[in-house]
Design a protein around this motif. Structure first.
Motif, mmCIF file in Angstrom:
data_model
loop_
_atom_site.group_PDB
_atom_site.id
_atom_site.type_symbol
_atom_site.label_atom_id
_atom_site.label_comp_id
_atom_site.label_asym_id
_atom_site.label_seq_id
_atom_site.Cartn_x
_atom_site.Cartn_y
_atom_site.Cartn_z
ATOM 1 N N MET A 130 0.983 -1.183 0.080
ATOM 2 C CA MET A 130 -0.074 -0.228 0.103
ATOM 3 C C MET A 130 0.921 1.232 0.213
ATOM 4 N N CYS A 131 1.994 1.238 0.239
ATOM 5 C CA CYS A 131 2.995 2.195 0.152
ATOM 6 C C CYS A 131 3.179 2.797 -1.317
ATOM 7 N N ASP A 132 3.669 3.805 -1.545
ATOM 8 C CA ASP A 132 3.893 4.483 -2.967
ATOM 9 C C ASP A 132 5.028 3.863 -3.476
ATOM 10 N N ILE A 133 6.111 3.537 -2.845
ATOM 11 C CA ILE A 133 7.352 2.951 -3.372
ATOM 12 C C ILE A 133 7.848 1.875 -2.504
ATOM 13 N N ILE A 134 7.982 0.928 -3.244
ATOM 14 C CA ILE A 134 8.285 -0.346 -2.342
ATOM 15 C C ILE A 134 9.891 -0.754 -2.800
ATOM 16 N N ILE A 135 10.974 -0.637 -1.675
ATOM 17 C CA ILE A 135 12.370 -1.028 -1.940
ATOM 18 C C ILE A 135 12.482 -2.147 -1.010
ATOM 19 N N ALA A 136 13.356 -3.208 -1.490
ATOM 20 C CA ALA A 136 13.346 -4.525 -0.654
ATOM 21 C C ALA A 136 14.714 -5.061 -0.735
ATOM 22 N N ALA A 137 15.162 -5.480 0.549
ATOM 23 C CA ALA A 137 16.508 -6.395 0.678
ATOM 24 C C ALA A 137 16.160 -7.385 -0.261
ATOM 25 N N ASP A 138 17.351 -7.953 -0.930
ATOM 26 C CA ASP A 138 17.119 -9.116 -1.727
ATOM 27 C C ASP A 138 17.179 -10.443 -1.065
ATOM 28 N N THR A 139 17.139 -10.287 0.183
ATOM 29 C CA THR A 139 16.935 -11.368 1.254
ATOM 30 C C THR A 139 15.618 -11.565 1.541
ATOM 31 N N ALA A 140 14.743 -10.524 1.430
ATOM 32 C CA ALA A 140 13.173 -10.678 1.864
ATOM 33 C C ALA A 140 12.431 -11.508 0.839
ATOM 34 N N LYS A 141 11.181 -11.946 1.477
ATOM 35 C CA LYS A 141 10.305 -12.833 0.633
ATOM 36 C C LYS A 141 8.867 -11.876 1.000
ATOM 37 N N ILE A 142 8.045 -12.081 -0.090
ATOM 38 C CA ILE A 142 6.647 -11.579 0.082
ATOM 39 C C ILE A 142 5.760 -12.325 -0.243
ATOM 40 N N ILE A 191 7.102 -4.706 -6.729
ATOM 41 C CA ILE A 191 7.755 -3.751 -5.960
ATOM 42 C C ILE A 191 8.627 -3.032 -7.086
ATOM 43 N N ASN A 192 9.157 -1.842 -6.822
ATOM 44 C CA ASN A 192 10.031 -0.984 -7.313
ATOM 45 C C ASN A 192 11.411 -1.374 -7.536
ATOM 46 N N HIS A 193 12.044 -1.807 -6.355
ATOM 47 C CA HIS A 193 13.522 -1.900 -6.514
ATOM 48 C C HIS A 193 14.129 -3.029 -5.618
ATOM 49 N N VAL A 194 14.957 -3.789 -5.823
ATOM 50 C CA VAL A 194 15.552 -4.828 -5.106
ATOM 51 C C VAL A 194 17.007 -4.583 -4.841
ATOM 52 N N VAL A 195 17.695 -4.635 -3.711
ATOM 53 C CA VAL A 195 18.923 -4.261 -3.498
ATOM 54 C C VAL A 195 19.716 -5.263 -2.454
ATOM 55 N N PRO A 196 21.052 -5.324 -2.502
ATOM 56 C CA PRO A 196 21.830 -6.040 -1.413
ATOM 57 C C PRO A 196 21.170 -5.414 -0.003
ATOM 58 N N PRO A 197 21.137 -6.274 1.276
ATOM 59 C CA PRO A 197 20.781 -5.570 2.529
ATOM 60 C C PRO A 197 21.705 -4.309 2.745
ATOM 61 N N GLU A 198 23.272 -4.533 2.387
ATOM 62 C CA GLU A 198 23.974 -3.299 2.992
ATOM 63 C C GLU A 198 23.589 -2.060 1.994
ATOM 64 N N GLU A 199 22.928 -2.118 0.956
ATOM 65 C CA GLU A 199 22.807 -0.864 0.163
ATOM 66 C C GLU A 199 21.212 -0.521 0.419
ATOM 67 N N LEU A 200 20.590 -0.814 1.270
ATOM 68 C CA LEU A 200 19.026 -0.869 1.408
ATOM 69 C C LEU A 200 18.675 0.455 1.920
ATOM 70 N N ASP A 201 19.485 1.092 2.901
ATOM 71 C CA ASP A 201 19.387 2.165 3.598
ATOM 72 C C ASP A 201 19.776 3.525 2.428
ATOM 73 N N ALA A 202 21.023 3.294 1.973
ATOM 74 C CA ALA A 202 21.213 4.149 0.968
ATOM 75 C C ALA A 202 20.429 4.453 -0.336
ATOM 76 N N LYS A 203 19.593 3.240 -0.670
ATOM 77 C CA LYS A 203 18.541 3.349 -1.477
ATOM 78 C C LYS A 203 17.416 4.161 -1.309
ATOM 79 N N VAL A 204 16.921 3.565 0.219
ATOM 80 C CA VAL A 204 15.601 4.088 0.476
ATOM 81 C C VAL A 204 15.520 5.757 0.971
ATOM 82 N N TYR A 205 16.699 6.052 1.756
ATOM 83 C CA TYR A 205 16.874 7.189 2.242
ATOM 84 C C TYR A 205 17.299 8.345 1.213
ATOM 85 N N GLY A 206 18.079 7.756 0.329
ATOM 86 C CA GLY A 206 18.351 8.618 -0.652
ATOM 87 C C GLY A 206 17.345 8.967 -1.627
#
Length: 272
Positions: A130-142, A191-206
């Motif tokens: 329901m969020c406008d943009i969804i960015i997930a770590a590549d370790t996540a499942k939905i 979802i919009n983007h998938v990134v490695p966990p260590e890159e998640l904050d940079a992608k989201v907060y950027g």
């Protein structure tokens, strides 16, 4: 318009952790020991917080995430049994609150980014989608395994999944309850983007900071317009969706699923 001197006290929203920095608010589902499954307290808070978010002049963008290793495991099994034993509790909480969560998220015209740090399941998947943009770590499942709990996916899953990935794909995932990897969710447009966990904050907060520094009236009004069809569909479907989920709460299959979970065995569904 809220009073100019209104104090926004987010500490009253139990089960959530709220932080604000540089016009970006982070709402964290904060029950890591339970993989952020929705307790009654958290469910209530999620149904109420969006009105303050909408009005708070210190917030331009929201990031929604989970504490610990999961985004949210969805339903709380203990609460499920309580609502089977006392259906009035379902009527008093699940029905009005579930509807408020969906409509208030759609009506909030500030951009909301889902930071999917881990598995997002059931209602957890719904609030992420329901969020406008969804960015997930590549370790996540939905996934939305309501049916595997003997329940109708009535609290938002049946609304949002078809709008994101089409009816055929949505029905397959909602009928089976299967989870998918973040990579697959990205491939099919869930979802919009998938990134490695260590890159998640940079992608989201950027992205959050970029939007927060943007032309907010234009961004917020654009969201209002884009969400009109979703709000219309929600008005057309949510009452029936929640009514049918209420009926499924009283089904034998739902009780069997809850009992099987507690006994750590596979449920034996009878279709009743």
């Amino acid at each position: 318009m809220p009073p100019l001197d209104k104090v926004y006290d987010y500490s009253r929203y139990g089960g959530l952790k709220v932080e604000k920095q540089d016009k970006v608010m982070t709402i964290t589902l904060n029950a890591p020991e339970a993989m952020n499954a929705f307790s009654p307290e958290m469910h209530y808070s999620m149904s109420r917080i969006w009105e303050d978010v909408q009005d708070d002049p210190e917030v331009n963008v929201v990031v929604l995430t989970g504490a610990g290793r999961a985004f949210s495991a969805g339903g709380n099994v203990i609460a499920m049994q309580q609502k089977i034993d006392n259906p009035a509790l379902w009527d008093a909480t699940s029905l009005p609150e579930a509807k408020r969560i969906i409509f208030r998220m759609l009506e909030c015209d500030k951009p909301v980014i889902a930071r999917v740090n881990g598995h997002a399941v059931g209602l957890g998947a719904t609030v992420a989608l329901m969020c406008d943009i969804i960015i997930a770590a590549d370790t996540a499942k939905i996934g939305d395994p309501h049916v595997n709990a003997g329940l109708v996916a009535g609290d938002g899953g049946a609304l949002i999944w078809p709008q994101l990935i089409g009816f055929a794909r949505a029905k397959e995932y909602l009928f089976t309850g299967d989870l998918m990897t973040a990579a697959e969710a990205h491939r099919i447009g869930l979802i919009n983007h998938v990134v490695p966990p260590e890159e998640l904050d940079a992608k989201v907060y950027g992205l959050a900071k970029r939007l927060a520094a943007g032309a907010m009236k234009s961004i917020r009004w654009t969201k209002q317009v884009v969400n009109i069809p979703l709000r219309q569909i929600a008005h057309a479907t949510m009452d029936l969706s929640l009514s049918l989920e209420t009926q499924s709460n009283l089904s034998r299959d739902h009780q069997e699923a809850v009992s099987a979970f507690g006994a750590k065995r596979k449920p034996d569904f009878t279709g009743e």
